[in-house]
Design a protein around this motif. Structure first.
Motif, PDB file in Angstrom:
ATOM      1  N   GLN A   1      -6.355  -6.761   7.087  1.00  0.00           N
ATOM      2  CA  GLN A   1      -4.906  -6.816   7.266  1.00  0.00           C
ATOM      3  C   GLN A   1      -4.357  -8.237   7.177  1.00  0.00           C
ATOM      4  OE1 GLN A   1      -4.892  -4.397  10.953  1.00  0.00           O
ATOM      5  NE2 GLN A   1      -3.690  -2.894   9.804  1.00  0.00           N
TER       6      GLN A   1
ATOM      7  N   LEU B   1      -3.321   6.906   4.488  1.00  0.00           N
ATOM      8  CA  LEU B   1      -4.133   5.898   5.166  1.00  0.00           C
ATOM      9  C   LEU B   1      -5.614   6.109   4.860  1.00  0.00           C
ATOM     10  CD1 LEU B   1      -2.370   5.906   8.670  1.00  0.00           C
ATOM     11  CD2 LEU B   1      -2.045   4.248   6.817  1.00  0.00           C
ATOM     12  N   THR B   2      -6.381   5.044   5.037  1.00  0.00           N
ATOM     13  CA  THR B   2      -7.820   5.117   4.842  1.00  0.00           C
ATOM     14  C   THR B   2      -8.508   4.312   5.933  1.00  0.00           C
ATOM     15  OG1 THR B   2      -9.581   4.884   3.200  1.00  0.00           O
ATOM     16  CG2 THR B   2      -8.006   3.071   3.368  1.00  0.00           C
TER      17      THR B   2
ATOM     18  N   PRO C   1      -1.865  -3.482  -1.070  1.00  0.00           N
ATOM     19  CA  PRO C   1      -1.801  -2.058  -0.736  1.00  0.00           C
ATOM     20  C   PRO C   1      -1.582  -1.220  -1.985  1.00  0.00           C
ATOM     21  CG  PRO C   1      -0.534  -3.325   0.842  1.00  0.00           C
ATOM     22  CD  PRO C   1      -0.934  -4.284  -0.260  1.00  0.00           C
TER      23      PRO C   1
ATOM     24  N   ARG D   1      -6.257  -0.110  -0.422  1.00  0.00           N
ATOM     25  CA  ARG D   1      -6.044  -1.368  -1.134  1.00  0.00           C
ATOM     26  C   ARG D   1      -6.571  -1.274  -2.559  1.00  0.00           C
ATOM     27  NH1 ARG D   1      -4.398  -2.046   3.693  1.00  0.00           N
ATOM     28  NH2 ARG D   1      -4.016  -4.119   4.579  1.00  0.00           N
TER      29      ARG D   1
ATOM     30  N   ASN E   1       2.621   6.417  -0.595  1.00  0.00           N
ATOM     31  CA  ASN E   1       3.578   6.176   0.478  1.00  0.00           C
ATOM     32  C   ASN E   1       2.835   5.685   1.714  1.00  0.00           C
ATOM     33  OD1 ASN E   1       2.846   8.573   2.259  1.00  0.00           O
ATOM     34  ND2 ASN E   1       3.410   9.638   0.370  1.00  0.00           N
ATOM     35  N   SER E   2       3.589   5.267   2.718  1.00  0.00           N
ATOM     36  CA  SER E   2       2.998   4.638   3.906  1.00  0.00           C
ATOM     37  C   SER E   2       2.247   5.622   4.793  1.00  0.00           C
ATOM     38  CB  SER E   2       4.089   3.946   4.728  1.00  0.00           C
ATOM     39  OG  SER E   2       5.073   4.886   5.135  1.00  0.00           O
ATOM     40  N   LYS E   3       2.328   6.919   4.484  1.00  0.00           N
ATOM     41  CA  LYS E   3       1.613   7.918   5.287  1.00  0.00           C
ATOM     42  C   LYS E   3       0.175   8.107   4.806  1.00  0.00           C
ATOM     43  CE  LYS E   3       5.816  10.507   6.461  1.00  0.00           C
ATOM     44  NZ  LYS E   3       6.515  11.816   6.385  1.00  0.00           N
TER      45      LYS E   3
ATOM     46  N   ALA F   1      -0.888   2.758  -2.445  1.00  0.00           N
ATOM     47  CA  ALA F   1      -0.728   4.111  -1.923  1.00  0.00           C
ATOM     48  C   ALA F   1       0.609   4.670  -2.369  1.00  0.00           C
ATOM     49  CB  ALA F   1      -0.806   4.113  -0.397  1.00  0.00           C
TER      50      ALA F   1
ATOM     51  N   THR G   1      -5.676   2.146   7.847  1.00  0.00           N
ATOM     52  CA  THR G   1      -4.786   1.219   7.153  1.00  0.00           C
ATOM     53  C   THR G   1      -4.474   1.763   5.770  1.00  0.00           C
ATOM     54  OG1 THR G   1      -4.478  -1.108   6.519  1.00  0.00           O
ATOM     55  CG2 THR G   1      -6.656  -0.161   6.152  1.00  0.00           C
ATOM     56  N   LEU G   2      -3.529   1.126   5.090  1.00  0.00           N
ATOM     57  CA  LEU G   2      -3.190   1.549   3.736  1.00  0.00           C
ATOM     58  C   LEU G   2      -4.353   1.282   2.788  1.00  0.00           C
ATOM     59  CD1 LEU G   2       0.438   0.116   3.448  1.00  0.00           C
ATOM     60  CD2 LEU G   2      -0.185   2.539   3.533  1.00  0.00           C
TER      61      LEU G   2
END
Length: 231
Positions: free
Chosen positions: A172, A194-195, A186, A210, A190-192, A188, A207-208
């Protein structure tokens, strides 16, 4: 104008055939290619980021799709389209691949997906000016690129630095400024999305995703070299 290109019905049998197909696209507007493939050309590519690349894949016979391998795995060639100015300057960074954020201990540059993707690249420039309608944007002259020793070393240094930060739980803290020619950002929808990754204290975090991108200073140099070779 070149002989009119045809939609590929099979993957190219060798690099010579791949390059012949790519050169047949040079000077062609995206709208013509789309109409002859039965595709609709979007009015704006900002909402259809991968459209032009997928269209060109159709004419070249790329077989990998979204798999984590080269677009032409039988030939060991990756395809990269790159939007440029009329002077041949890249207008944006170039996506390479998504990176795992766990399980990187012991992974070497030679075995990384970044190295695999960039081992041999077919670059196809496309007019990227926003004031030009997507249908009218012309395809430029393609060129095949293999990293020389200096380029490979630059890529390796950036990858190793960024990978070490990921392993140490600093994912991060990585920004687009890290790296001379390669950056991690990042990646993705959208911000939802995650990995899993390693946090600063060694615990697992969400987190998002990469992705690795080539910086424009690096691709600009590649384009300039190709231009000099062809002149």
């Amino acid at each position: 104008m070149n002989d009119l290109p045809q939609v590929a019905t099979a993957a190219p049998s060798d690099i010579a055939q791949l390059m012949a197909r790519a050169h047949a696209l040079a000077g062609m507007p995206l709208g013509w290619l789309a109409s002859h493939a039965g595709w609709i050309t979007p009015a704006n590519l900002s909402r259809h980021k991968g459209w032009s690349g997928q269209l060109i894949e159709l004419y070249l016979g790329a077989s990998a799709g979204s798999k984590p391998q080269q677009d032409f795995p039988e030939l060991g060639v990756e395809l990269k389209t790159i939007p440029v100015t009329p002077e041949g300057k890249p207008l944006e960074t170039t996506f390479v691949c998504v990176t795992p954020l766990t399980g990187l201990n012991g992974v070497r540059w030679e075995d990384s997906n970044v190295r695999n993707k960039l081992r041999q690249v077919l670059w196809i420039p496309i007019d990227g000016r926003r004031e030009v309608a997507p249908a009218d944007r012309m395809i430029g002259t393609p060129f095949l690129w293999r990293p020389n020793a200096i380029e490979d070393q630059l890529l390796r240094q950036d990858w190793e630095e960024i990978t070490e930060m990921i392993i140490l739980g600093q994912v991060q803290a990585i920004t687009a400024r890290h790296g001379q020619v390669l950056q991690l950002r990042p990646k993705a929808a959208n911000s939802k999305v995650l990995t899993e990754a390693i946090g600063p204290d060694g615990a697992r975090i969400q987190t998002l995703p990469r992705g690795y991108y080539l910086k424009t200073n690096f691709t600009a140099a590649l384009l300039q070299q190709a231009l000099q070779r062809s002149s």
